[in-house]
Design a protein around this motif. Sequence first.
Motif, PDB file in Angstrom:
ATOM      1  N   HIS A 232       0.837  -1.210   0.000  1.00 53.55           N
ATOM      2  CA  HIS A 232       0.000   0.000   0.000  1.00 53.55           C
ATOM      3  C   HIS A 232       0.866   1.252   0.000  1.00 53.55           C
ATOM      4  CE1 HIS A 232      -3.801  -2.066   0.409  1.00 53.55           C
ATOM      5  NE2 HIS A 232      -3.305  -2.796   1.392  1.00 53.55           N
ATOM      6  N   LEU A 233       1.988   1.180   0.677  1.00 56.67           N
ATOM      7  CA  LEU A 233       2.888   2.338   0.764  1.00 56.67           C
ATOM      8  C   LEU A 233       3.469   2.686  -0.604  1.00 56.67           C
ATOM      9  CD1 LEU A 233       3.719   4.201   3.009  1.00 56.67           C
ATOM     10  CD2 LEU A 233       5.674   2.734   3.485  1.00 56.67           C
ATOM     11  N   GLN A 234       3.592   1.695  -1.495  1.00 57.42           N
ATOM     12  CA  GLN A 234       4.093   1.971  -2.846  1.00 57.42           C
ATOM     13  C   GLN A 234       3.188   2.949  -3.584  1.00 57.42           C
ATOM     14  OE1 GLN A 234       4.581  -1.813  -4.773  1.00 57.42           O
ATOM     15  NE2 GLN A 234       6.649  -2.088  -3.963  1.00 57.42           N
ATOM     16  N   SER A 235       1.892   2.878  -3.344  1.00 62.01           N
ATOM     17  CA  SER A 235       0.992   3.813  -4.023  1.00 62.01           C
ATOM     18  C   SER A 235       0.804   5.096  -3.230  1.00 62.01           C
ATOM     19  CB  SER A 235      -0.368   3.155  -4.291  1.00 62.01           C
ATOM     20  OG  SER A 235      -0.981   2.812  -3.074  1.00 62.01           O
ATOM     21  N   LEU A 236       1.039   5.037  -1.920  1.00 60.56           N
ATOM     22  CA  LEU A 236       0.848   6.233  -1.088  1.00 60.56           C
ATOM     23  C   LEU A 236       2.100   7.103  -1.036  1.00 60.56           C
ATOM     24  CD1 LEU A 236      -1.055   4.604   1.895  1.00 60.56           C
ATOM     25  CD2 LEU A 236      -2.004   6.131   0.166  1.00 60.56           C
ATOM     26  N   ALA A 237       3.234   6.485  -0.780  1.00 61.74           N
ATOM     27  CA  ALA A 237       4.502   7.222  -0.658  1.00 61.74           C
ATOM     28  C   ALA A 237       5.628   6.283  -1.075  1.00 61.74           C
ATOM     29  CB  ALA A 237       4.698   7.713   0.773  1.00 61.74           C
TER      30      ALA A 237
ATOM     31  N   ALA B 272      -2.090  19.375  -0.353  1.00 62.57           N
ATOM     32  CA  ALA B 272      -3.100  19.031  -1.359  1.00 62.57           C
ATOM     33  C   ALA B 272      -2.741  17.752  -2.116  1.00 62.57           C
ATOM     34  CB  ALA B 272      -3.282  20.196  -2.335  1.00 62.57           C
ATOM     35  N   GLU B 273      -1.476  17.605  -2.517  1.00 57.74           N
ATOM     36  CA  GLU B 273      -1.067  16.424  -3.283  1.00 57.74           C
ATOM     37  C   GLU B 273      -1.144  15.161  -2.432  1.00 57.74           C
ATOM     38  OE1 GLU B 273       0.200  13.823  -6.176  1.00 57.74           O
ATOM     39  OE2 GLU B 273      -0.646  15.824  -6.338  1.00 57.74           O
ATOM     40  N   THR B 274      -0.690  15.221  -1.191  1.00 57.13           N
ATOM     41  CA  THR B 274      -0.734  14.062  -0.300  1.00 57.13           C
ATOM     42  C   THR B 274      -2.174  13.690   0.013  1.00 57.13           C
ATOM     43  OG1 THR B 274       1.353  14.818   0.661  1.00 57.13           O
ATOM     44  CG2 THR B 274       0.179  13.134   1.861  1.00 57.13           C
ATOM     45  N   LEU B 275      -3.021  14.701   0.172  1.00 58.03           N
ATOM     46  CA  LEU B 275      -4.441  14.443   0.406  1.00 58.03           C
ATOM     47  C   LEU B 275      -5.063  13.724  -0.784  1.00 58.03           C
ATOM     48  CD1 LEU B 275      -6.974  14.809   2.156  1.00 58.03           C
ATOM     49  CD2 LEU B 275      -7.297  17.027   1.051  1.00 58.03           C
ATOM     50  N   ARG B 276      -4.693  14.133  -1.992  1.00 54.54           N
ATOM     51  CA  ARG B 276      -5.194  13.481  -3.205  1.00 54.54           C
ATOM     52  C   ARG B 276      -4.745  12.019  -3.246  1.00 54.54           C
ATOM     53  NH1 ARG B 276      -3.554  11.552  -7.531  1.00 54.54           N
ATOM     54  NH2 ARG B 276      -1.436  12.307  -7.306  1.00 54.54           N
ATOM     55  N   VAL B 277      -3.487  11.758  -2.918  1.00 53.42           N
ATOM     56  CA  VAL B 277      -2.961  10.385  -2.925  1.00 53.42           C
ATOM     57  C   VAL B 277      -3.712   9.529  -1.905  1.00 53.42           C
ATOM     58  CG1 VAL B 277      -0.930   8.995  -2.347  1.00 53.42           C
ATOM     59  CG2 VAL B 277      -0.683  11.016  -3.788  1.00 53.42           C
ATOM     60  N   ALA B 278      -3.926  10.075  -0.701  1.00 54.88           N
ATOM     61  CA  ALA B 278      -4.645   9.332   0.338  1.00 54.88           C
ATOM     62  C   ALA B 278      -6.078   9.049  -0.088  1.00 54.88           C
ATOM     63  CB  ALA B 278      -4.625  10.111   1.650  1.00 54.88           C
ATOM     64  N   MET B 279      -6.740  10.032  -0.678  1.00 54.29           N
ATOM     65  CA  MET B 279      -8.122   9.849  -1.122  1.00 54.29           C
ATOM     66  C   MET B 279      -8.203   8.831  -2.256  1.00 54.29           C
ATOM     67  SD  MET B 279     -10.254  11.405   0.747  1.00 54.29           S
ATOM     68  CE  MET B 279     -11.690  11.229  -0.296  1.00 54.29           C
ATOM     69  N   ASP B 280      -7.227   8.839  -3.168  1.00 49.41           N
ATOM     70  CA  ASP B 280      -7.201   7.851  -4.245  1.00 49.41           C
ATOM     71  C   ASP B 280      -7.075   6.443  -3.673  1.00 49.41           C
ATOM     72  OD1 ASP B 280      -7.470   9.827  -6.141  1.00 49.41           O
ATOM     73  OD2 ASP B 280      -5.338   9.834  -6.716  1.00 49.41           O
ATOM     74  N   ALA B 281      -6.238   6.288  -2.644  1.00 51.56           N
ATOM     75  CA  ALA B 281      -6.069   4.976  -2.004  1.00 51.56           C
ATOM     76  C   ALA B 281      -7.373   4.529  -1.357  1.00 51.56           C
ATOM     77  CB  ALA B 281      -4.952   5.034  -0.967  1.00 51.56           C
ATOM     78  N   LEU B 282      -8.060   5.449  -0.683  1.00 55.78           N
ATOM     79  CA  LEU B 282      -9.337   5.110  -0.051  1.00 55.78           C
ATOM     80  C   LEU B 282     -10.403   4.786  -1.092  1.00 55.78           C
ATOM     81  CD1 LEU B 282      -9.380   7.731   2.846  1.00 55.78           C
ATOM     82  CD2 LEU B 282      -8.770   5.313   2.956  1.00 55.78           C
ATOM     83  N   ASP B 283     -10.396   5.519  -2.220  1.00 54.04           N
ATOM     84  CA  ASP B 283     -11.323   5.220  -3.309  1.00 54.04           C
ATOM     85  C   ASP B 283     -11.058   3.826  -3.868  1.00 54.04           C
ATOM     86  OD1 ASP B 283     -12.620   7.639  -3.092  1.00 54.04           O
ATOM     87  OD2 ASP B 283     -11.509   8.595  -4.735  1.00 54.04           O
ATOM     88  N   GLY B 284      -9.778   3.468  -3.973  1.00 57.39           N
ATOM     89  CA  GLY B 284      -9.408   2.142  -4.458  1.00 57.39           C
ATOM     90  C   GLY B 284      -9.927   1.044  -3.538  1.00 57.39           C
TER      91      GLY B 284
END
Length: 187
Positions: free
Chosen positions: A59-64, A135-147
Motif C-alpha cells: 500500500h505504501l508503494q501507491s501512497l509514498a 493538497a497532493e498528499t491528500l489526493r494520494v490518500a483519497m485515491d487509495a481510499l477510493d481504491g
Amino acid sequence: DQARRLTAAGLLDALAAQEATCRVWSQLNDLIGSADGKKLRNVAQQTTLDVLLGYANRHLQSLARRYRLQRLRDTLALIVIDQDMGDEIRSVHSLSGGESFLVSLALALGLASLSSNRVRVESLFIDEGFGSLDAETLRVAMDALDGLQAMGRKVGVISHVQEMTERIATRVLVERIAGGSSRVAVG
C-alpha cells in the motif's frame, strides 16, 4: 574384552543418538522455550508483524513510494527505509506529519488486508489526520481510499477538511445546534 568393546560401541551409538535428540530439543528451547511462553509469543508476533509489513509496504508503494517499512531485527520496533536517500535507515519518529499519516494509513490498510478465512476485515474507519496533509498528499490518500471502496471495502472517514467532504459521496453530517445538542443528517 571383545564383548565389553561391543557393548561400549553400542552404548556410544545410543549416546550419539541421544545427543542428536538433545541437540534438537536444545535448539527448540533456544528458539521458543521459556516457562511463560514469552519466546514463542515474540517469535509469533514478529512473524505476524513481518506479514503485516509486507501488506503495508504494498500500500505504501501507491501512497509514498519513497518509504518502505521494516522491522528492527529481534524486536517489534519499526524503522523506515528512505529509498530516495540511498536506502537510508530512519526512525519512524523522523517522518513529517503528512508522511507519518501516510505510513499509518499504509499500516491500517495492511491490517485490513491481513485477513483469514474466519476473519474478514471489510471496513476501515479513519479518525482525522487529514488536516495535516498538503493538497497532493491528500489526493494520494483519497485515491487509495477510493481504491479500497472500489474493491468492496467500506471506508469511514471522520474529517473537517473541505476538499474531502466534497469528494465523498455519502456523508453523515453532524451540526452543532443550541443548548449542547447536535443534528445528524445523511447526505
